[in-house]
Design a protein around this motif. Structure first.
Motif, PDB file in Angstrom:
ATOM      1  N   ASP A  45     -17.937  27.128   8.278  1.00  0.00           N
ATOM      2  CA  ASP A  45     -16.648  27.220   7.592  1.00  0.00           C
ATOM      3  C   ASP A  45     -16.086  25.864   7.176  1.00  0.00           C
ATOM      4  O   ASP A  45     -14.977  25.803   6.634  1.00  0.00           O
ATOM      5  N   VAL A  46     -16.824  24.787   7.422  1.00  0.00           N
ATOM      6  CA  VAL A  46     -16.343  23.459   7.035  1.00  0.00           C
ATOM      7  C   VAL A  46     -16.411  23.341   5.514  1.00  0.00           C
ATOM      8  O   VAL A  46     -17.452  23.564   4.905  1.00  0.00           O
ATOM      9  N   ASP A  47     -15.283  22.997   4.935  1.00  0.00           N
ATOM     10  CA  ASP A  47     -15.177  22.834   3.487  1.00  0.00           C
ATOM     11  C   ASP A  47     -15.923  21.565   3.054  1.00  0.00           C
ATOM     12  O   ASP A  47     -15.667  20.481   3.606  1.00  0.00           O
ATOM     13  N   GLU A  50     -13.647  18.682   2.109  1.00  0.00           N
ATOM     14  CA  GLU A  50     -13.021  18.075   3.278  1.00  0.00           C
ATOM     15  C   GLU A  50     -14.015  17.202   4.033  1.00  0.00           C
ATOM     16  O   GLU A  50     -13.657  16.120   4.500  1.00  0.00           O
ATOM     17  N   ARG A 109      -7.864  21.653   6.563  1.00  0.00           N
ATOM     18  CA  ARG A 109      -7.772  23.071   6.931  1.00  0.00           C
ATOM     19  C   ARG A 109      -8.963  23.509   7.777  1.00  0.00           C
ATOM     20  O   ARG A 109      -8.856  24.446   8.561  1.00  0.00           O
ATOM     21  N   THR A 110     -10.116  22.846   7.599  1.00  0.00           N
ATOM     22  CA  THR A 110     -11.342  23.303   8.261  1.00  0.00           C
ATOM     23  C   THR A 110     -11.867  22.312   9.299  1.00  0.00           C
ATOM     24  O   THR A 110     -12.946  22.536   9.858  1.00  0.00           O
ATOM     25  N   LEU A 111     -11.119  21.245   9.534  1.00  0.00           N
ATOM     26  CA  LEU A 111     -11.536  20.213  10.485  1.00  0.00           C
ATOM     27  C   LEU A 111     -10.406  19.899  11.451  1.00  0.00           C
ATOM     28  O   LEU A 111      -9.234  19.977  11.079  1.00  0.00           O
ATOM     29  N   ALA A 135     -15.290  20.843  13.762  1.00  0.00           N
ATOM     30  CA  ALA A 135     -14.886  21.990  12.953  1.00  0.00           C
ATOM     31  C   ALA A 135     -13.600  22.552  13.550  1.00  0.00           C
ATOM     32  O   ALA A 135     -13.364  22.429  14.761  1.00  0.00           O
ATOM     33  N   ARG A 136     -12.764  23.143  12.721  1.00  0.00           N
ATOM     34  CA  ARG A 136     -11.471  23.700  13.158  1.00  0.00           C
ATOM     35  C   ARG A 136     -11.668  24.642  14.341  1.00  0.00           C
ATOM     36  O   ARG A 136     -12.595  25.451  14.375  1.00  0.00           O
TER      37      ARG A 136
END
Length: 186
Positions: A45-47, A50, A109-111, A135-136
């Motif tokens: 899910d890591v953008d 980003e 948002r993803t971290l 990762a988030r």
């Protein structure tokens, strides 16, 4: 750190040289693409944007801090100069705090950005601090160490599990255990 106030200056310099954060180690140098790939590998899910921005910021901010801290010496020599009041900043926790602040300003948002401490329970060595990225909603142990201190302003990075030099622990847990400080949310 108030060590210089507790020990006569000559002994303090020897003490700091022997117990401060350990010296440089090898690590990826000037490889923002490699760091981008490593950040992307932290989770599905890591953008990608980003990951790329975080890598570029980690490298560029390390260089900016080296200039701001007036880095001209290896880390242990610079630490001594900071402790003597000859340089403005540049202890490992300065690097960690400033890197964390800069990365948090991106509102990823993803971290997630974490702080960690090593050597906290070793009476012969002073704590070493760093920033980490994961990762988030993942634990910092699954993340990547971002440590510009150990190479004197050149970013060192590695997965936490692969950083053999330090056993990283969450900063909040160390502060709570050692000083009774209530952990704060990052």
């Amino acid at each position: 750190m108030p060590w210089r106030h507790l020990i006569p200056l000559g002994a303090a310099l020897v003490f700091l040289a022997l117990t401060a954060c350990t010296g440089a180690t090898s690590g990826p140098a000037d490889d923002p693409r490699g760091l981008t790939r490593a950040i992307l590998a932290l989770g599905p899910d890591v953008d990608p944007d980003e990951a790329r921005r975080a890598a570029m910021i980690a490298y560029s901010h390390s260089r900016e801090l080296a200039i701001a801290y007036e880095i001209t010496d290896p880390p242990l020599v610079h630490n001594t100069k900071v402790n003597m009041g000859l340089k403005p900043r540049g202890l490992c926790w300065h690097w960690a705090e400033d890197m964390q602040t800069r990365l948090l300003s991106e509102s990823f948002r993803t971290l997630d950005i974490h702080r960690a401490i090593a050597n906290a329970d070793n009476p012969l060595r002073i704590d070493h601090s760093t920033a980490l990225i994961s990762a988030r909603d993942r634990p910092m142990q699954s993340g990547i160490v971002l440590d510009p201190w150990r190479n004197g302003g050149r970013l060192f990075w590695a997965r936490v599990a692969d950083d053999r030099r330090y056993d990283w622990q969450p900063q909040n847990a160390v502060l709570a255990r050692k000083y009774g400080v209530t952990p704060r949310a990052n």
